[in-house]
Design a protein around this motif. Sequence first.
Motif, PDB file in Angstrom:
ATOM      1  N   ILE A  25      34.086  41.065  33.743  1.00 39.53           N
ATOM      2  CA  ILE A  25      33.823  39.456  34.708  1.00 39.53           C
ATOM      3  C   ILE A  25      34.866  39.063  35.399  1.00 39.53           C
ATOM      4  N   ILE A  26      36.606  38.964  34.984  1.00 42.36           N
ATOM      5  CA  ILE A  26      37.860  38.695  35.197  1.00 42.36           C
ATOM      6  C   ILE A  26      38.159  39.319  35.626  1.00 42.36           C
ATOM      7  N   LEU A  27      37.927  40.985  35.599  1.00 41.63           N
ATOM      8  CA  LEU A  27      38.318  41.567  36.883  1.00 41.63           C
ATOM      9  C   LEU A  27      37.263  42.025  38.015  1.00 41.63           C
ATOM     10  N   LEU A  28      36.096  41.612  37.793  1.00 44.11           N
ATOM     11  CA  LEU A  28      35.075  41.169  39.099  1.00 44.11           C
ATOM     12  C   LEU A  28      35.582  39.926  40.040  1.00 44.11           C
ATOM     13  N   ILE A  76      45.855  40.972  31.283  1.00 41.37           N
ATOM     14  CA  ILE A  76      45.046  42.654  31.035  1.00 41.37           C
ATOM     15  C   ILE A  76      46.040  43.210  30.190  1.00 41.37           C
ATOM     16  N   LEU A  77      46.395  43.484  30.374  1.00 45.79           N
ATOM     17  CA  LEU A  77      46.645  44.937  29.550  1.00 45.79           C
ATOM     18  C   LEU A  77      47.118  44.739  27.996  1.00 45.79           C
ATOM     19  N   LEU A  78      46.543  43.023  27.787  1.00 44.71           N
ATOM     20  CA  LEU A  78      46.750  42.652  26.326  1.00 44.71           C
ATOM     21  C   LEU A  78      45.970  43.223  25.556  1.00 44.71           C
ATOM     22  N   ALA A  79      44.820  42.002  26.648  1.00 43.34           N
ATOM     23  CA  ALA A  79      42.983  42.474  26.402  1.00 43.34           C
ATOM     24  C   ALA A  79      42.807  43.408  26.566  1.00 43.34           C
ATOM     25  N   GLU A  80      42.980  44.916  27.294  1.00 39.81           N
ATOM     26  CA  GLU A  80      42.397  46.094  27.283  1.00 39.81           C
ATOM     27  C   GLU A  80      42.597  46.849  25.791  1.00 39.81           C
ATOM     28  N   VAL A  81      43.937  46.391  25.225  1.00 38.39           N
ATOM     29  CA  VAL A  81      44.584  46.763  24.206  1.00 38.39           C
ATOM     30  C   VAL A  81      43.545  46.387  22.815  1.00 38.39           C
ATOM     31  N   LEU A  82      43.587  45.300  23.154  1.00 41.03           N
ATOM     32  CA  LEU A  82      42.599  44.081  22.003  1.00 41.03           C
ATOM     33  C   LEU A  82      41.527  44.844  22.243  1.00 41.03           C
ATOM     34  N   ILE A  83      40.830  45.857  23.159  1.00 41.35           N
ATOM     35  CA  ILE A  83      39.676  45.205  23.572  1.00 41.35           C
ATOM     36  C   ILE A  83      38.816  46.931  22.858  1.00 41.35           C
ATOM     37  N   ASP A  88      38.078  42.811  47.803  1.00 46.03           N
ATOM     38  CA  ASP A  88      37.098  44.605  47.338  1.00 46.03           C
ATOM     39  C   ASP A  88      35.783  44.869  46.694  1.00 46.03           C
ATOM     40  N   TYR A  89      35.070  45.273  48.186  1.00 44.54           N
ATOM     41  CA  TYR A  89      34.006  44.591  47.460  1.00 44.54           C
ATOM     42  C   TYR A  89      33.536  45.989  46.717  1.00 44.54           C
ATOM     43  N   GLU A  90      33.922  47.361  47.342  1.00 44.21           N
ATOM     44  CA  GLU A  90      33.627  48.579  46.729  1.00 44.21           C
ATOM     45  C   GLU A  90      33.996  48.682  44.900  1.00 44.21           C
ATOM     46  N   GLY A  91      35.866  47.802  45.036  1.00 47.32           N
ATOM     47  CA  GLY A  91      35.866  48.063  43.860  1.00 47.32           C
ATOM     48  C   GLY A  91      35.479  47.174  42.558  1.00 47.32           C
ATOM     49  N   ALA A  92      34.692  46.119  43.706  1.00 48.67           N
ATOM     50  CA  ALA A  92      33.704  44.597  42.272  1.00 48.67           C
ATOM     51  C   ALA A  92      32.424  46.111  42.131  1.00 48.67           C
ATOM     52  N   SER A  93      31.846  46.478  43.150  1.00 47.64           N
ATOM     53  CA  SER A  93      30.727  47.349  42.623  1.00 47.64           C
ATOM     54  C   SER A  93      30.854  48.273  41.247  1.00 47.64           C
ATOM     55  N   ARG A  94      32.069  48.997  41.558  1.00 45.96           N
ATOM     56  CA  ARG A  94      32.388  49.937  40.306  1.00 45.96           C
ATOM     57  C   ARG A  94      32.620  49.178  39.200  1.00 45.96           C
ATOM     58  N   ILE A  95      33.203  47.781  38.999  1.00 46.15           N
ATOM     59  CA  ILE A  95      33.428  46.880  37.671  1.00 46.15           C
ATOM     60  C   ILE A  95      32.686  47.035  37.364  1.00 46.15           C
ATOM     61  N   ALA A  96      30.947  46.697  38.316  1.00 48.87           N
ATOM     62  CA  ALA A  96      29.582  46.182  37.754  1.00 48.87           C
ATOM     63  C   ALA A  96      28.866  46.850  37.009  1.00 48.87           C
ATOM     64  N   ILE A  97      29.338  48.523  37.620  1.00 53.12           N
ATOM     65  CA  ILE A  97      29.077  49.604  36.665  1.00 53.12           C
ATOM     66  C   ILE A  97      29.388  49.676  35.477  1.00 53.12           C
ATOM     67  N   TYR A  98      30.300  49.564  35.117  1.00 56.05           N
ATOM     68  CA  TYR A  98      31.195  48.799  34.048  1.00 56.05           C
ATOM     69  C   TYR A  98      29.975  47.719  32.597  1.00 56.05           C
ATOM     70  N   PHE A  99      30.323  47.016  33.161  1.00 54.92           N
ATOM     71  CA  PHE A  99      29.722  45.909  33.047  1.00 54.92           C
ATOM     72  C   PHE A  99      28.253  46.178  32.478  1.00 54.92           C
ATOM     73  N   GLY A 100      27.871  46.610  33.538  1.00 54.15           N
ATOM     74  CA  GLY A 100      26.364  47.219  32.718  1.00 54.15           C
ATOM     75  C   GLY A 100      26.418  47.947  31.873  1.00 54.15           C
ATOM     76  N   VAL A 101      27.320  49.171  31.703  1.00 53.99           N
ATOM     77  CA  VAL A 101      27.493  49.769  30.946  1.00 53.99           C
ATOM     78  C   VAL A 101      27.303  49.114  29.535  1.00 53.99           C
ATOM     79  N   THR A 102      28.107  48.090  30.026  1.00 51.77           N
ATOM     80  CA  THR A 102      29.153  46.678  28.156  1.00 51.77           C
ATOM     81  C   THR A 102      27.617  45.933  27.812  1.00 51.77           C
TER      82      THR A 102
END
Length: 129
Positions: A94-97, A55-62, A105-119
């Motif tokens: 998607i991987i984080l979701l 995940i760290l490497l993916a974040e740096v790549l993105i 962790d449905y609350e965390g998943a819903s927050r990730i869904a917002i980021y996914f929507g932005v992308t």
Amino acid sequence: MDNTGIVLLLIFILVTFCISAYEKVYRWEETLLDFLNMYSKYFGELLVKVITIFILLAEVLIATLALFALYKIYSSGTLDFARYTFIGSSLVFIILLIGLRIIRDYEGASRIAIYFGVTSLGLLWVSLA
């Protein structure tokens, strides 16, 4: 400035992934402990460490792709790297979701869904441009 919206979304992604990667690197022990507490019940300790590094490497790549996409937009007006950035960040979200759904962790998943929507919005915007 025809691509102002795309540029703003790329800056959003750049800031998001840079801060996340920075926190992981400079708070490595704390991050790893948090991930182990969340995921060790579902995955082994070694796998959690490998996933955290991935995940760290993916974040740096993105973040690098986002920076390069911004450069390409301003230097030549091309949106190819913006498209790659939006696709890559969507895959990371998607991987984080999936991970958050596994641990229920449905609350965390819903927050990730917002980021996914932005992308996804960014990818749609690049496709229409």
